[in-house]
Motif scaffolding. Structure first.
Motif, PDB file in Angstrom:
ATOM      1  N   SER A 158       0.848  -1.203   0.000  1.00 43.30           N
ATOM      2  CA  SER A 158       0.000   0.000   0.000  1.00 43.30           C
ATOM      3  C   SER A 158       0.879   1.246   0.000  1.00 43.30           C
ATOM      4  N   ASP A 159       2.029   1.167   0.666  1.00 42.63           N
ATOM      5  CA  ASP A 159       2.940   2.313   0.698  1.00 42.63           C
ATOM      6  C   ASP A 159       3.484   2.617  -0.703  1.00 42.63           C
ATOM      7  N   ALA A 160       3.894   1.551  -1.405  1.00 39.10           N
ATOM      8  CA  ALA A 160       4.461   1.739  -2.744  1.00 39.10           C
ATOM      9  C   ALA A 160       3.410   2.343  -3.676  1.00 39.10           C
ATOM     10  N   ARG A 161       2.189   1.819  -3.590  1.00 37.65           N
ATOM     11  CA  ARG A 161       1.134   2.337  -4.470  1.00 37.65           C
ATOM     12  C   ARG A 161       0.796   3.793  -4.128  1.00 37.65           C
ATOM     13  N   ALA A 162       0.779   4.089  -2.820  1.00 37.43           N
ATOM     14  CA  ALA A 162       0.457   5.460  -2.406  1.00 37.43           C
ATOM     15  C   ALA A 162       1.536   6.433  -2.881  1.00 37.43           C
ATOM     16  N   LEU A 163       2.791   6.029  -2.756  1.00 34.42           N
ATOM     17  CA  LEU A 163       3.899   6.893  -3.171  1.00 34.42           C
ATOM     18  C   LEU A 163       3.792   7.197  -4.666  1.00 34.42           C
ATOM     19  N   LEU A 164       3.519   6.167  -5.467  1.00 36.39           N
ATOM     20  CA  LEU A 164       3.433   6.374  -6.913  1.00 36.39           C
ATOM     21  C   LEU A 164       2.195   7.182  -7.304  1.00 36.39           C
ATOM     22  N   ALA A 165       1.121   7.008  -6.532  1.00 37.18           N
ATOM     23  CA  ALA A 165      -0.084   7.786  -6.847  1.00 37.18           C
ATOM     24  C   ALA A 165       0.210   9.273  -6.653  1.00 37.18           C
ATOM     25  N   ALA A 166       0.972   9.590  -5.585  1.00 41.32           N
ATOM     26  CA  ALA A 166       1.264  10.989  -5.279  1.00 41.32           C
ATOM     27  C   ALA A 166       2.378  11.532  -6.174  1.00 41.32           C
ATOM     28  N   ASP A 167       3.251  10.647  -6.622  1.00 39.27           N
ATOM     29  CA  ASP A 167       4.458  11.098  -7.325  1.00 39.27           C
ATOM     30  C   ASP A 167       4.839  10.075  -8.404  1.00 39.27           C
ATOM     31  N   PRO A 168       4.077  10.037  -9.520  1.00 42.22           N
ATOM     32  CA  PRO A 168       4.221   8.964 -10.515  1.00 42.22           C
ATOM     33  C   PRO A 168       5.612   8.857 -11.120  1.00 42.22           C
ATOM     34  N   THR A 169       6.358   9.982 -11.193  1.00 46.30           N
ATOM     35  CA  THR A 169       7.674   9.880 -11.834  1.00 46.30           C
ATOM     36  C   THR A 169       8.801   9.895 -10.801  1.00 46.30           C
ATOM     37  N   LEU A 170       8.430   9.770  -9.520  1.00 50.64           N
ATOM     38  CA  LEU A 170       9.424   9.761  -8.438  1.00 50.64           C
ATOM     39  C   LEU A 170      10.387  10.951  -8.528  1.00 50.64           C
ATOM     40  N   GLN A 171       9.804  12.151  -8.518  1.00 47.44           N
ATOM     41  CA  GLN A 171      10.625  13.371  -8.607  1.00 47.44           C
ATOM     42  C   GLN A 171      10.704  14.119  -7.279  1.00 47.44           C
ATOM     43  N   SER A 172       9.770  13.842  -6.354  1.00 45.59           N
ATOM     44  CA  SER A 172       9.775  14.525  -5.055  1.00 45.59           C
ATOM     45  C   SER A 172      11.009  14.067  -4.276  1.00 45.59           C
ATOM     46  N   PRO A 173      11.353  14.748  -3.172  1.00 43.89           N
ATOM     47  CA  PRO A 173      12.515  14.289  -2.396  1.00 43.89           C
ATOM     48  C   PRO A 173      12.373  12.817  -1.992  1.00 43.89           C
ATOM     49  N   ARG A 174      11.168  12.420  -1.548  1.00 45.85           N
ATOM     50  CA  ARG A 174      11.016  11.018  -1.149  1.00 45.85           C
ATOM     51  C   ARG A 174      11.045  10.105  -2.384  1.00 45.85           C
ATOM     52  N   GLY A 175      10.522  10.602  -3.487  1.00 49.35           N
ATOM     53  CA  GLY A 175      10.554   9.841  -4.736  1.00 49.35           C
ATOM     54  C   GLY A 175      11.985   9.579  -5.185  1.00 49.35           C
ATOM     55  N   ARG A 176      12.828  10.621  -5.058  1.00 48.03           N
ATOM     56  CA  ARG A 176      14.238  10.451  -5.450  1.00 48.03           C
ATOM     57  C   ARG A 176      14.938   9.456  -4.530  1.00 48.03           C
ATOM     58  N   ALA A 177      14.580   9.510  -3.246  1.00 44.08           N
ATOM     59  CA  ALA A 177      15.157   8.542  -2.301  1.00 44.08           C
ATOM     60  C   ALA A 177      14.734   7.130  -2.706  1.00 44.08           C
ATOM     61  N   ALA A 178      13.484   6.992  -3.155  1.00 47.40           N
ATOM     62  CA  ALA A 178      12.981   5.675  -3.570  1.00 47.40           C
ATOM     63  C   ALA A 178      13.742   5.174  -4.803  1.00 47.40           C
ATOM     64  N   ARG A 179      14.146   6.116  -5.687  1.00 45.31           N
ATOM     65  CA  ARG A 179      14.959   5.698  -6.840  1.00 45.31           C
ATOM     66  C   ARG A 179      16.281   5.094  -6.358  1.00 45.31           C
TER      67      ARG A 179
END
Length: 696
Positions: free
Chosen positions: A657-678
């Motif tokens: 659910s966390d992974a899906r929520a993160l992508l829903a909020a930030d589909p291209t992983l550009q936010s600070p948390r998105g970049r950390a996820a990359r």
């Protein structure tokens, strides 16, 4: 972000960059999967040794590991070559001996000079009433005492590696572990009381005590979560990529569905209702459905599937239902025919048997849209099969169809919705690990009207009684399956076992009463033998496990499974599900070879007590581990180093659910948390996922 981030470079360098790792040690490490410093960080110690300092060994109950400061006394060299070399030492309360074999005297004189103080750590044992420490693990000067951790981690080893080498290399890898930005949801991290990544790795490699080694310790839980999170992010990215493919909304009117529901002898179960609703909702959306329908044996998948097909028809389109074999396709046709008549929709079958004029007529009707629902085998993949407006494809038994075929099917219509049906109940954690890119509907209730199957255990020694029982049942007009043992070596051996059993039963029960199917037969012969049994011409079908999936013979009410202990639980449950489909009371006889091992006995007992496929699959997972339950070879199940699918199922759900929520909020992983996820994806070597992120 095309390549690996620079902050991770040191973790992907040569192993020889680590302390104490030369080319030879690096070679030995490859054997346990250690190819770069990163791998070593994820190879956690599996136990530890308490090396806290004590004053004396006096109160220790031997055998035990002790660390103590001693004064070195006299050396007594070995009397004969290879004999024990002894050094007497004294701690604050008593004297004992250090014992060495094959030791060089001058080396020991240097290590343990008489009259000096040393710290020794090792296992104390009592031998002939004298306390001894044979080959101490550590001998240090008092000023170097800090080199021994109070609790020393123990690593997995292989030939050519020692604990010392591993500890040194791990410590050196820890120095390379950078501080990384946080990819975990802050609220989740706070709730779990989890440390940052860098601290977690350090704590896991430098456990303070036994508790720190447990899977539930915060540092370890966090690292397990990272693995699951990376995996679920990959699946979520795949799902997002699939959802980008625009679909065609198919909105149900309920016109045809209501006709069918009115004529059912009983109401759909709550689970069926829920599944039908989930599927209809998905089909109405503007992107493609990619859903898995998981249902236990006899949970009523056919009705759910048909309702989904009706959504496609109500919306003005067509639906197709695919089965892995012609026999199963025919069974689907028989199951759906009465429902189709109630709804007044046109249903047709297309298999490899359709030839010439008849086939051409079907294809034209399909192209015109006159055939609303098509049931078929992979014959529907052929180039000349065209639909007027295909909306939904239902695939029965996932594992027979690769992703490639799912895509080919999708190409038949404009972004066809896909529903995959499986009769294998998979524990939730595995379903998430394997089908995390799909949405899952579960049928976990049985519709009324199915007769429970009585399951009995019987030893092979009583085979004659079983055959007599069978004779009696046949004379009463019943039919039976006889499943032959699963021989690991090869299908050829399975075949011989089946042929032998077939001959023996035929000799007793008579010519023409017994049929045979096994994996080595040509498909046409197999189909013919099955068809004779379905038609009731043969009364007993001797088979290897080819009958596991889907065959429906309501008159068959006896299932004999020979050497049941050689089968997995899920498989036994599937086989048992072949009987109990009619109104007659059914039996499943599990024949086992005595004496039964503990695990085998546990498996057969669970089966005798439960008919709930999900409970059985959870037990199976606990007994056999994740790889076996799905059959790792074809499952593509990820290999986790730290996470434990059996025991951390709940963690997997949170990660999803966390992974899906993160992508829903930030589909291209550009936010600070998105970049950390990359960075996490690179760290976990999920390169496939990184390719899925649109370069944004």
């Amino acid at each position: 972000m095309s390549g690996r981030p620079e902050i991770l470079f040191p973790l992907f360098a040569e192993m020889t960059k680590l302390d104490g790792v030369g080319p030879k040690t690096a070679q030995a490490m490859v054997a346990i999967g250690l190819e770069k410093p990163r791998d070593l960080l994820f190879m956690l110690p599996y136990s530890g040794v308490d090396r806290q300092r004590r004053d004396s060994i006096r109160d220790v109950v031997a055998p035990a590991t002790v660390t103590v400061e001693v004064e070195v006394g006299a050396h007594t060299p070995a009397r004969k070559k290879g004999g024990p070399y002894r050094v007497t030492v004294q701690d604050s309360g008593t004297t004992f001996q250090l014992v060495f074999f094959h030791a060089q005297g001058d080396y020991l004189q240097k290590q343990l000079p008489t009259g000096q103080r040393r710290i020794v750590s090792g296992k104390i044992e009592i031998f002939d009433g004298i306390a001894q420490m044979v080959h101490p693990d550590h001998i240090l000067r008092p000023e170097d005492a800090g080199d021994i951790p109070a609790f020393e981690p123990v690593y997995p080893l292989t030939a050519g590696l020692t604990q010392k080498t591993m500890a040194k290399a791990a410590a050196s890898a820890l120095d390379l572990a950078p501080a990384l930005d946080e990819w975990i949801d802050p609220a989740q991290k706070a709730r779990g009381g989890w440390p940052d990544w860098q601290d977690a790795v350090r704590m896991a490699h430098r456990p303070a005590d036994v508790a720190a080694l447990s899977a539930t310790a915060p540092a370890r839980t966090r690292l397990a979560y990272d693995e699951l999170m990376a995996h679920q992010l990959t699946l979520a990215l795949a799902r997002a990529a699939a959802r980008k493919t625009a679909g065609k909304p198919s909105v149900a009117t309920g016109r045809l569905q209501s006709k069918v529901l009115k004529t059912l002898p009983f109401l759909p179960t709550g689970a069926q209702d829920r599944a039908i609703r989930e599927i209809s909702d998905d089909m109405a959306k503007p992107f493609r459905m990619n859903r898995l329908l998981q249902g236990d044996v006899g949970s009523g998948k056919t009705l759910v599937a048909f309702m989904a097909l009706l959504v496609a028809v109500e919306a003005g389109g067509q639906g197709v239902m695919m089965a892995p074999t012609e026999i199963l396709a025919r069974q689907h046709l028989e199951g759906l025919q009465p429902l189709a008549e109630e709804a007044g929709v046109v249903l047709e079958l297309l298999t490899g048997r359709d030839k010439g004029r008849e086939r051409r007529a079907k294809l034209e009707a399909l192209k015109r849209g006159d055939i609303q629902i098509l049931v078929g085998t992979h014959a529907v993949f052929q180039k000349d099969v065209e639909f007027r407006d295909l909306r939904l494809a239902i695939i029965d038994e996932q594992h027979r169809f690769g992703v490639r075929q799912r895509l080919e099917l999708g190409a038949k219509g404009q972004a066809v919705d896909v529903l995959v049906m499986t009769a294998t109940p998979i524990p939730r954690s595995l379903a998430l690990a394997q089908y995390g890119d799909m949405d899952v509907s579960v049928l976990d209730e049985k519709p009324p009207g199915r007769t429970p199957v009585k399951t009995a255990l019987i030893s092979t020694a009583r085979i004659d009684e079983v055959v007599q029982h069978l004779q009696k049942a046949i004379s009463e007009g019943r039919q039976a399956y006889w499943v032959c043992p699963l021989v690991e070596e090869s299908e050829v051996v399975d075949m011989t076992a089946a042929e032998e059993r077939f001959k023996r039963l035929r000799a007793i029960l008579g010519e023409g009463v017994v049929g045979l199917v096994h994996g080595q037969m040509p498909p046409a012969d197999k189909d013919a033998a099955m068809a004779r049994f379905v038609a009731g011409q043969t009364k007993v079908l001797v088979a290897t496990t080819v009958i596991e999936v889907g065959v429906n013979v309501p008159n068959a009410s006896i299932m004999v499974i020979e050497r049941a202990e050689s089968f997995g639980l899920a498989q036994l449950h599937q086989l048992r599900g072949r009987v109990g489909r009619g109104s007659t009371a059914s039996t499943c006889l599990l024949m086992y070879q005595a004496p039964l091992g503990e695990t085998a006995e546990r498996r057969l007992m669970i089966l005798r007590e439960s008919e709930d496929g999900f409970r059985i699959s959870e037990e199976d997972l606990a007994i056999r581990g994740a790889g076996d339950v799905i059959g790792t070879a074809q499952s593509g199940l990820p290999k986790f180093r730290i996470a434990d699918l059996e025991r951390q199922a709940a963690l997997m759900e949170v990660a999803q659910s966390d992974a899906r929520a993160l992508l829903a909020a930030d589909p291209t992983l550009q936010s600070p948390r998105g970049r950390a996820a990359r960075v996490l994806l690179w760290l976990m070597e999920q390169d496939k996922a990184i390719r899925l992120i649109s370069v944004g």
